[in-house]
Design a protein around this motif. Structure first.
Motif, PDB file in Angstrom:
ATOM      1  N   CYS A 178       1.423  -8.546   8.755  1.00 41.11           N
ATOM      2  CA  CYS A 178       1.660  -7.195   7.925  1.00 41.11           C
ATOM      3  C   CYS A 178       2.681  -6.428   8.725  1.00 41.11           C
ATOM      4  O   CYS A 178       3.014  -6.911   9.961  1.00 41.11           O
ATOM      5  CB  CYS A 178       0.150  -6.533   8.095  1.00 41.11           C
ATOM      6  SG  CYS A 178      -1.135  -7.443   7.744  1.00 41.11           S
ATOM      7  N   LEU A 235      -1.242   2.936  14.323  1.00 44.18           N
ATOM      8  CA  LEU A 235      -1.007   1.644  13.326  1.00 44.18           C
ATOM      9  C   LEU A 235      -0.134   0.664  13.579  1.00 44.18           C
ATOM     10  O   LEU A 235      -0.313  -0.627  13.578  1.00 44.18           O
ATOM     11  CB  LEU A 235      -0.886   2.420  11.889  1.00 44.18           C
ATOM     12  CG  LEU A 235      -0.661   1.396  10.704  1.00 44.18           C
ATOM     13  CD1 LEU A 235      -2.136   0.602  10.325  1.00 44.18           C
ATOM     14  CD2 LEU A 235      -0.217   1.980   9.331  1.00 44.18           C
ATOM     15  N   SER A 281      -1.085  -3.171  14.308  1.00 44.24           N
ATOM     16  CA  SER A 281      -0.554  -4.211  13.592  1.00 44.24           C
ATOM     17  C   SER A 281       0.132  -5.329  14.284  1.00 44.24           C
ATOM     18  O   SER A 281       0.160  -6.556  13.927  1.00 44.24           O
ATOM     19  CB  SER A 281       0.409  -3.530  12.477  1.00 44.24           C
ATOM     20  OG  SER A 281       0.967  -4.643  11.769  1.00 44.24           O
ATOM     21  N   PHE A 291       1.720  -1.538   5.045  1.00 42.57           N
ATOM     22  CA  PHE A 291       0.893  -0.720   4.963  1.00 42.57           C
ATOM     23  C   PHE A 291       1.699   0.737   4.393  1.00 42.57           C
ATOM     24  O   PHE A 291       1.063   1.639   3.760  1.00 42.57           O
ATOM     25  CB  PHE A 291       0.266  -0.309   6.310  1.00 42.57           C
ATOM     26  CG  PHE A 291      -0.917  -1.434   6.723  1.00 42.57           C
ATOM     27  CD1 PHE A 291      -2.209  -1.121   6.103  1.00 42.57           C
ATOM     28  CD2 PHE A 291      -0.538  -2.562   7.413  1.00 42.57           C
ATOM     29  CE1 PHE A 291      -3.196  -1.992   6.264  1.00 42.57           C
ATOM     30  CE2 PHE A 291      -1.634  -3.177   7.626  1.00 42.57           C
ATOM     31  CZ  PHE A 291      -2.825  -3.151   7.046  1.00 42.57           C
ATOM     32  N   VAL A 342       0.039  -7.783   4.221  1.00 42.04           N
ATOM     33  CA  VAL A 342      -0.116  -6.398   3.661  1.00 42.04           C
ATOM     34  C   VAL A 342       1.187  -5.570   4.339  1.00 42.04           C
ATOM     35  O   VAL A 342       1.459  -5.810   5.415  1.00 42.04           O
ATOM     36  CB  VAL A 342      -1.271  -5.658   4.285  1.00 42.04           C
ATOM     37  CG1 VAL A 342      -1.455  -4.063   3.532  1.00 42.04           C
ATOM     38  CG2 VAL A 342      -2.746  -6.271   3.944  1.00 42.04           C
ATOM     39  N   LEU A 364       0.909  -0.927  -0.105  1.00 41.19           N
ATOM     40  CA  LEU A 364      -0.103  -0.025   0.002  1.00 41.19           C
ATOM     41  C   LEU A 364       0.865   1.234  -0.061  1.00 41.19           C
ATOM     42  O   LEU A 364       1.797   1.125   0.857  1.00 41.19           O
ATOM     43  CB  LEU A 364      -0.980  -0.153   1.373  1.00 41.19           C
ATOM     44  CG  LEU A 364      -2.141   0.993   1.356  1.00 41.19           C
ATOM     45  CD1 LEU A 364      -3.070   0.617   0.034  1.00 41.19           C
ATOM     46  CD2 LEU A 364      -3.056   1.022   2.452  1.00 41.19           C
ATOM     47  N   ALA A 414       3.419  -2.455   9.423  1.00 45.15           N
ATOM     48  CA  ALA A 414       2.774  -0.934   9.352  1.00 45.15           C
ATOM     49  C   ALA A 414       3.731  -0.041   8.612  1.00 45.15           C
ATOM     50  O   ALA A 414       3.191   1.031   7.773  1.00 45.15           O
ATOM     51  CB  ALA A 414       2.680  -0.489  10.796  1.00 45.15           C
ATOM     52  N   ALA A 459      -5.373   2.627   5.578  1.00 42.57           N
ATOM     53  CA  ALA A 459      -5.190   1.320   6.215  1.00 42.57           C
ATOM     54  C   ALA A 459      -6.559   1.090   6.943  1.00 42.57           C
ATOM     55  O   ALA A 459      -7.139  -0.333   6.894  1.00 42.57           O
ATOM     56  CB  ALA A 459      -4.072   1.303   7.350  1.00 42.57           C
ATOM     57  N   PHE A 473      -2.286   7.428   5.016  1.00 39.50           N
ATOM     58  CA  PHE A 473      -2.034   6.006   5.326  1.00 39.50           C
ATOM     59  C   PHE A 473      -2.741   5.579   6.366  1.00 39.50           C
ATOM     60  O   PHE A 473      -3.207   4.430   6.292  1.00 39.50           O
ATOM     61  CB  PHE A 473      -0.253   5.935   5.825  1.00 39.50           C
ATOM     62  CG  PHE A 473       0.139   6.520   7.114  1.00 39.50           C
ATOM     63  CD1 PHE A 473      -0.290   6.282   8.184  1.00 39.50           C
ATOM     64  CD2 PHE A 473       0.455   8.017   6.709  1.00 39.50           C
ATOM     65  CE1 PHE A 473       0.103   6.876   9.458  1.00 39.50           C
ATOM     66  CE2 PHE A 473       1.203   8.686   8.054  1.00 39.50           C
ATOM     67  CZ  PHE A 473       0.930   8.129   9.387  1.00 39.50           C
TER      68      PHE A 473
END
Length: 695
Positions: A243, A232, A236, A204, A202, A173, A245, A183, A179
């Motif tokens: 993921c 975040l 995460s 992010f 992911v 992403l 972050a 997210a 962001f």
């Protein structure tokens, strides 16, 4: 083979070879050079102050480690095992891949619905990951679209990802300053699709410092962005095991002209800044370290770029060990073909550039790789362009077998020494920037340094020390460029500007509700920034190396049939000047300037008639050096007397420059000259109207 050529065992006889040594090699090479300078002939200077030696005879003494083990110089993958980070979600995706790295498809169209269909086609064709780059202006709520997908609210993201099996793909992403809401929107979309948070894979890409350098602004202060980043990271770390972050993306620096040591230094300094900022907000550095992912662009210089990726992992391990974190978490690196090396002219050669950069990224151990489409620089890539880019991965994985080898370039003394040299140079730059990275960005230091760096790079391109096939070398005459794919126009009208009542300290769970209720990203960003003043900086300027040459070709195309040619006026028989004339024809073809080669008449009347008939923009005299000794100055004098407006000589003037200029020579064309400046002048003589062309 006769029987007396083998012994009783049937083995071939062994020859007794003397053991070579560097001194005897050097002696032999200097004999072959026949007086040419060894240093200039065989050593290559790289940008950033490094040098490629012609011969490497030993590996530098440093800890290589093993694949999958710190310091990760040899990569994060262990053959036969899953993905590099050790997370369950990443391993499950890894097992599904055609290649052991994530084959990325980049969202490049503006309209979410149209681009979503293209992404699904890429996944069906073998891509295993999606790189979602949002249009920066749209995310801010501004009119117009710059570069990327227009995603302004959660519904746009849902449209983009409609039909994608989110738990089966890796996602990268890049939402810029948005962001946090991006997210939240992605988590909301996945929840609506019935995907548990723990199944997501992911990155992010939350990178406030990188966004500030790239775009020149954040909606609030850096501290406010760090607060959002901390939320975040906490979410995460607790709920998203597959993921990461934080993104440390140095692509903007690369596109603006950074060399490899600066890219590495910025990457390390940025990661260190995030470790400190998160620790100040109560997050253990060991937790933050596991949330960091890197993103880089890969240049066309194969071995230095392989070493750059290996050095980045080494520096990561060194940074984390310096922080007292044990064990060192494996880094994640997304690599992409450098956008600054792509060309609009002869775009098919971009397939070769994408192949080289993808090969380098694989050998360097990147975890996710995006190969550029050959028509990326023309606009929206075509279906064929996307297909060729995908298939590059499959050829390298299945036919070349690169995924079956751990650290393919490892053990080569050249690569090992370059890795060590780049790591040392990158660490020095990181130390210079450590603790002052934000000030360097906001105070204009980054923009100023990279402007200077680009000027040096552009000069190398202009002098063809850094040649560009199909553009500055071997241009394709009368080429017909492919039409870029037509994309549907997205809604680029301004979004509502009414304020949103939102606590700046809101957690991600609450933010998901806000996104679900239809709030647009621009209002969410403003609300999360609170009363803080926006952070501002001189933005970095993304450039392409081929731009100056392509601008010349564009100007020549506008002239069309009205373009006045360059007359290559030859002295002596063709056997004496054929090679020189071919070089000159190629030189002017680079600028789209027509040429005509014909002997220079000795009769004044005949010469005047030839000039009147051809109306040359420039007359370039070409002959052998031997013939120049006696005939060049009289030839220039005849041209001036016959009314030639502008004249040039093929070759370096040396000590005769003053005399040749006095005879009428205005220009000298030769290896090492500033080709862009000369072609610009020739086009102006031909009648072209040019804006500033150069760095």
């Amino acid at each position: 083979m006769t029987t007396n050529q083998t012994d009783a065992s049937g083995a071939l006889p062994r020859a007794d070879f003397a053991s070579p040594d560097p001194s005897s090699w050097r002696e032999r090479v200097e004999r072959e050079l026949a007086g040419a300078d060894f240093d200039r002939a065989l050593r290559t200077r790289l940008r950033g102050g490094l040098t490629l030696e012609p011969l490497y005879t030993s590996r530098p003494d440093y800890d290589l480690g093993a694949p999958g083990r710190a310091p990760f110089v040899r990569g994060v993958r262990v053959l036969g095992e899953g993905g590099g980070s050790g997370a369950t979600a990443e391993e499950s995706v890894e097992a599904e891949r055609v290649a052991p790295w994530c084959v990325l498809s980049r969202a490049s169209g503006a309209d979410p619905a149209t681009e979503g269909a293209a992404l699904r086609a890429d996944l069906a064709g073998g891509a295993s990951g999606l790189w979602l780059e949002f249009d920066a202006e749209a995310a801010w709520g501004l009119e117009g679209a710059d570069d990327g997908v227009v995603v302004r609210r959660g519904a746009d993201l849902a449209l983009l990802l409609d039909g994608v099996v989110l738990e089966a793909v890796g996602l990268e992403l890049d939402a810029g300053a948005a962001f946090a809401p991006a997210a939240a929107a992605l988590l909301d979309v996945s929840a609506r699709a019935g995907v548990a948070d723990g199944e997501l894979n992911v990155r992010f890409g939350a990178d406030p410092l990188g966004v500030l350098a790239r775009d020149g602004a954040l909606p609030g202060s850096l501290e406010a962005s760090f607060d959002q980043l901390a939320e975040l990271v906490r979410f995460s770390a607790e709920y998203l095991p597959g993921c990461r972050a934080i993104g440390v993306d140095v692509s903007a620096y690369h596109r603006a002209g950074a060399d490899a040591p600066l890219e590495l230094g910025v990457a390390v300094a940025t990661a260190a800044a995030y470790l400190r900022a998160m620790e100040q907000r109560g997050i253990d550095p060991a937790v933050t370290a596991r949330e960091i992912a890197f993103a880089v662009e890969v240049d066309r210089e194969l071995f230095p770029e392989i070493a750059k990726l290996r050095a980045l992992r080494w520096l990561w391990a060194h940074l984390i060990e310096s922080c007292g974190i044990d064990p060192v978490p494996a880094p994640w690196i997304r690599a992409a073909t450098s956008s600054r090396i792509l060309t609009r002219r002869d775009p098919w050669t971009n397939v070769l550039r994408a192949s080289t950069t993808t090969f380098a990224a694989i050998c360097g151990g990147a975890d996710a790789i995006h190969a550029a489409c050959y028509d990326d620089a023309l606009g929206q890539p075509s279906e064929l362009g996307r297909r060729v880019a995908r298939n590059l991965h499959h050829v390298l994985a299945e036919e070349s077998g690169l995924g079956r080898v751990a650290d393919p370039a490892g053990g080569a003394y050249l690569v090992e020494q370059l890795t060590a040299d780049l790591a040392a140079a990158g660490w020095r730059r990181a130390q210079e920037l450590d603790g002052r990275l934000a000030e360097w960005i906001t105070g204009g230091g980054a923009a100023s340094e990279l402007k200077e760096a680009w000027a040096g790079l552009a000069q190398d391109v202009a002098r063809r020390k850094r040649p560009i096939t199909g553009v500055s070398e071997f241009p394709q005459h009368g080429e017909s460029l492919p039409e870029p794919a037509r994309a549907a126009d997205p809604d680029v009208s301004a979004v509502p500007s009414s304020p949103l009542e939102l606590n700046p300290q809101v957690d991600l769970a609450k933010l998901r509700e806000v996104v679900n209720n239809g709030a647009d990203f621009a209002r969410i960003m403003r609300a999360l920034s609170g009363d803080s003043e926006p952070a501002l900086a001189p933005p970095l300027v993304a450039r392409r190396e081929a731009w100056a040459f392509e601008a010349l070709r564009d100007a020549a195309d506008e002239l069309g049939a009205d373009a006045r040619p360059v007359w290559i006026a030859t002295l002596g028989p063709a056997s004496e000047h054929r090679a020189r004339v071919g070089w000159i024809e190629n030189l002017y073809a680079v600028g789209g300037i027509p040429t005509v080669a014909a002997p220079l008449p000795t009769d004044p009347a005949e010469l005047s008639a030839a000039i009147a008939e051809r109306r040359p923009a420039l007359v370039c005299v070409a002959g052998s050096d031997e013939r120049y000794a006696t005939e060049l100055e009289p030839a220039l004098a005849r041209l001036r007397a016959a009314g030639a407006t502008h004249t040039a000589v093929a070759g370096k003037p040396g000590e005769r420059e003053a005399a040749l200029r006095a005879a009428g020579a205005e220009h000298f064309v030769h290896l090492g000259m500033d080709v862009v400046a000369h072609l610009r002048t020739a086009l102006e003589f031909s009648g072209a109207k040019l804006e500033e062309v150069g760095a």
